[in-house]
Write a protein that holds these residues in place. Structure first.
Motif, PDB file in Angstrom:
ATOM      1  N   GLU A  42     -10.014  -5.233   3.998  1.00  0.00           N
ATOM      2  CA  GLU A  42      -9.857  -5.743   5.366  1.00  0.00           C
ATOM      3  C   GLU A  42      -8.848  -6.880   5.474  1.00  0.00           C
ATOM      4  N   PHE A  71     -14.876  -7.795   9.941  1.00  0.00           N
ATOM      5  CA  PHE A  71     -16.043  -7.297   9.221  1.00  0.00           C
ATOM      6  C   PHE A  71     -17.250  -7.085  10.119  1.00  0.00           C
ATOM      7  N   SER A  72     -17.336  -7.782  11.238  1.00  0.00           N
ATOM      8  CA  SER A  72     -18.567  -7.785  12.026  1.00  0.00           C
ATOM      9  C   SER A  72     -18.269  -8.035  13.498  1.00  0.00           C
ATOM     10  N   SER A 255     -23.326 -10.125   7.170  1.00  0.00           N
ATOM     11  CA  SER A 255     -22.159 -10.967   7.423  1.00  0.00           C
ATOM     12  C   SER A 255     -22.591 -12.182   8.231  1.00  0.00           C
ATOM     13  N   LYS A 285     -26.969  -4.666  -3.041  1.00  0.00           N
ATOM     14  CA  LYS A 285     -25.567  -4.435  -2.738  1.00  0.00           C
ATOM     15  C   LYS A 285     -25.447  -3.562  -1.490  1.00  0.00           C
ATOM     16  N   GLY A 287     -23.598  -1.105   1.461  1.00  0.00           N
ATOM     17  CA  GLY A 287     -22.701   0.040   1.379  1.00  0.00           C
ATOM     18  C   GLY A 287     -21.262  -0.307   1.685  1.00  0.00           C
ATOM     19  N   SER A 288     -21.039  -1.351   2.472  1.00  0.00           N
ATOM     20  CA  SER A 288     -19.683  -1.804   2.800  1.00  0.00           C
ATOM     21  C   SER A 288     -19.602  -3.303   2.587  1.00  0.00           C
ATOM     22  N   MET A 289     -18.381  -3.808   2.442  1.00  0.00           N
ATOM     23  CA  MET A 289     -18.204  -5.223   2.170  1.00  0.00           C
ATOM     24  C   MET A 289     -18.609  -6.086   3.364  1.00  0.00           C
ATOM     25  N   LYS A 290     -19.154  -7.247   3.061  1.00  0.00           N
ATOM     26  CA  LYS A 290     -19.583  -8.216   4.055  1.00  0.00           C
ATOM     27  C   LYS A 290     -18.711  -9.464   3.977  1.00  0.00           C
ATOM     28  N   HIS A 318     -20.975  -8.904  -2.036  1.00  0.00           N
ATOM     29  CA  HIS A 318     -20.045  -7.782  -2.096  1.00  0.00           C
ATOM     30  C   HIS A 318     -19.119  -7.911  -0.896  1.00  0.00           C
ATOM     31  N   GLY A 319     -18.016  -8.636  -1.107  1.00  0.00           N
ATOM     32  CA  GLY A 319     -17.097  -8.877  -0.011  1.00  0.00           C
ATOM     33  C   GLY A 319     -16.397 -10.206  -0.149  1.00  0.00           C
ATOM     34  N   THR A 346     -21.389  -6.077  -7.804  1.00  0.00           N
ATOM     35  CA  THR A 346     -20.709  -6.468  -6.579  1.00  0.00           C
ATOM     36  C   THR A 346     -19.310  -6.997  -6.881  1.00  0.00           C
TER      37      THR A 346
END
Length: 480
Positions: A42, A71-72, A255, A285, A287-290, A318-319, A346
């Motif tokens: 991102e 991200f959010s 997030s 962990k 499923g998608s990065m935070k 993880h992010g 992560t």
């Protein structure tokens, strides 16, 4: 809000008009190996450095809020918006602008119940232990949340307000009352040279406290306080920080944003749990990065002589964790810390921009750092101010990769005098860590460690004057 081309909300041309000498902005080049390890799709750091008489300022290509929005939707388009105010009520409030709640944790409770991203607008004022995120110990966010400070500084922390305590009948110079736990006691009526409220001296007995102005003692569930000026103890001049509960604590992979919609507001955290003032460490962990994005906020006075708390901990994220214009100083252990020791596989990234961390390791804790990465965390600092810490100011270990650009490092104290083994050091790469230092300014005394690399580690220097002292360790210290 910070924008590209501005510094702290002020344009370069405006600063020049005030007579502030500014060098032309220089784009910081990303080290190739560091870039290859960066896995956040991102956003990738894009940084310009501008130097002036007092140091260096970094400017990102996007504002922190804009990066969080990648991200959010919690900040830009939340499903729910809740309001909290010092004049609100947890009993009669509804979490609306006209009927706000008193406690920040009430808004978290409502957001969790909704199961959707939320924005929490917190009016300026004080939120002690019963009303602040200290309740995260039992009420931790499970959805994306954007916390927005409004109207000035939002002060949270680990203190309880107390009724005006009486003078003790025996120790007549002391004011005393019952309290379950005490970490440290600070004098709100004074500031030291670094802008902090000075600690009162902890002594062992009430009798010693009685004859020692500027001290406190905790004996059998009772605290005794003897102010330096002999004045009565009140909530306005003495703050008693307590252990337990904590402040900002997150263990779900969500997030999180801490910031504001204006240029004066933000969050000030005073005291922390047994770990940190801001502690993000999920147990799973996602499923998608935070993203964890924090701007214009402070995390100070964490820990005590018995509790080695950090200013911030980012663990197993993880992010991306991004701190901009933040301060993590005057803590018992580290300032900014990133790690991946939970075994969750992560990809953790920690970036600090225009941040400060000084005076970490105030007591007997060993290996205290202003900025530290562990395991395989990928991190960076841009234009940070780090120093007067015990045990290596920038100290990164294991397989971590660290990029420094425009960072100022000074006067590390090491921990040998406390019984440790770490001499004073500015940049320390342990095990197989790699650190790239670009235009970093190191101010350390002669015969101390300016750059150290273990046998399998490396420190790469760029656009820097010669080091005053020769590199230490058996690893690689070279130019890139």
């Amino acid at each position: 809000m910070h924008h590209s081309g501005s510094i702290g909300g002020v344009s370069r041309s405006a600063l020049a008009g005030f007579g502030v000498a500014m060098d032309e902005a220089v784009r910081a080049d990303i080290p190739a190996d560091w870039r290859a390890a960066w896995t956040v799709a991102e956003w990738e750091p894009n940084v310009a450095l501008s130097s002036h008489a007092d140091g260096t300022v970094a400017t990102l290509d996007k504002s922190p809020a804009e990066i969080f929005d990648l991200f959010s939707t919690a900040r830009s388009a939340p499903a729910n918006t809740y309001y909290v105010s010092p004049t609100g009520s947890d009993n009669d409030g509804q979490g609306t602008e006209s009927l706000p709640w008193r406690s920040i944790w009430k808004a978290v409770e409502a957001a969790n119940a909704s199961g959707q991203p939320a924005k929490v607008i917190v009016r300026a004022g004080e939120y002690g232990k019963p009303t602040n995120p200290s309740m995260f110990i039992a009420m931790r966010p499970t959805v994306d949340i954007a916390f927005i400070a409004k109207g000035g500084r939002v002060v949270t922390g680990t203190w309880d307000d107390y009724a005006n305590p009486p003078k003790d009948g025996t120790q007549t110079n002391c004011y005393g009352w019952s309290v379950a736990t005490v970490d440290r006691v600070i004098d709100l009526s004074r500031h030291d040279a670094d802008g902090f409220h000075p600690d009162l001296l902890r002594v062992d007995t009430a009798a010693i406290c009685n004859r020692t102005p500027g001290s406190w003692a905790f004996v059998n569930g009772k605290i005794y306080v003897n102010r330096h000026d002999g004045k009565a103890v009140t909530n306005r001049n003495v703050r008693v920080l307590r252990s337990g509960g904590g402040t900002w604590r997150f263990d779900a992979p969500t997030s999180v944003y801490l910031g504001a919609d204006d240029t004066i507001s933000g969050f000030d955290t005073i005291g922390g749990s047994a770990s940190a003032g801001f502690h993000y460490q999920p147990t799973a962990k996602p499923g998608s990065m935070k993203a964890v994005v924090v701007e214009r906020s402070t995390f100070n006075y964490c820990g005590s002589d018995a509790i080695n708390a950090n200013g911030t901990i980012i663990g197993d994220l993880h992010g991306l964790a991004l701190f901009v214009d933040c301060d993590a100083s005057n803590n018992a252990k580290d300032g900014f810390s990133g790690s991946n020791y939970g075994g969750l596989d992560t990809d953790c990234h920690l970036v600090t921009v225009n941040c400060r961390s000084i005076l970490c390791g105030r007591n007997a804790a060993l290996s205290c750092n202003s900025f530290t990465l562990h395991e395989d965390v990928v991190g960076a600092d841009f234009a940070g101010e780090f120093g007067r810490t015990n045990g290596g100011t920038i100290r990164c270990v294991a397989q971590s990769l660290t990029w420094l650009a425009g960072t100022r490092i000074f006067a590390d104290r090491g921990d040998i005098v406390l019984g440790g083994t770490t001499p004073p050091g500015a940049i320390v790469a342990n095990e197989s860590a790699q650190i790239w230092a670009d235009r970093v300014r190191i101010a350390m005394p002669p015969a101390t460690t300016h750059a150290h690399a273990d046998n399998a580690a490396a420190v790469h220097l760029r656009a820097m004057p010669p080091l005053r002292s020769a590199p230490q360790g058996t690893g690689l210290v070279d130019n890139w």
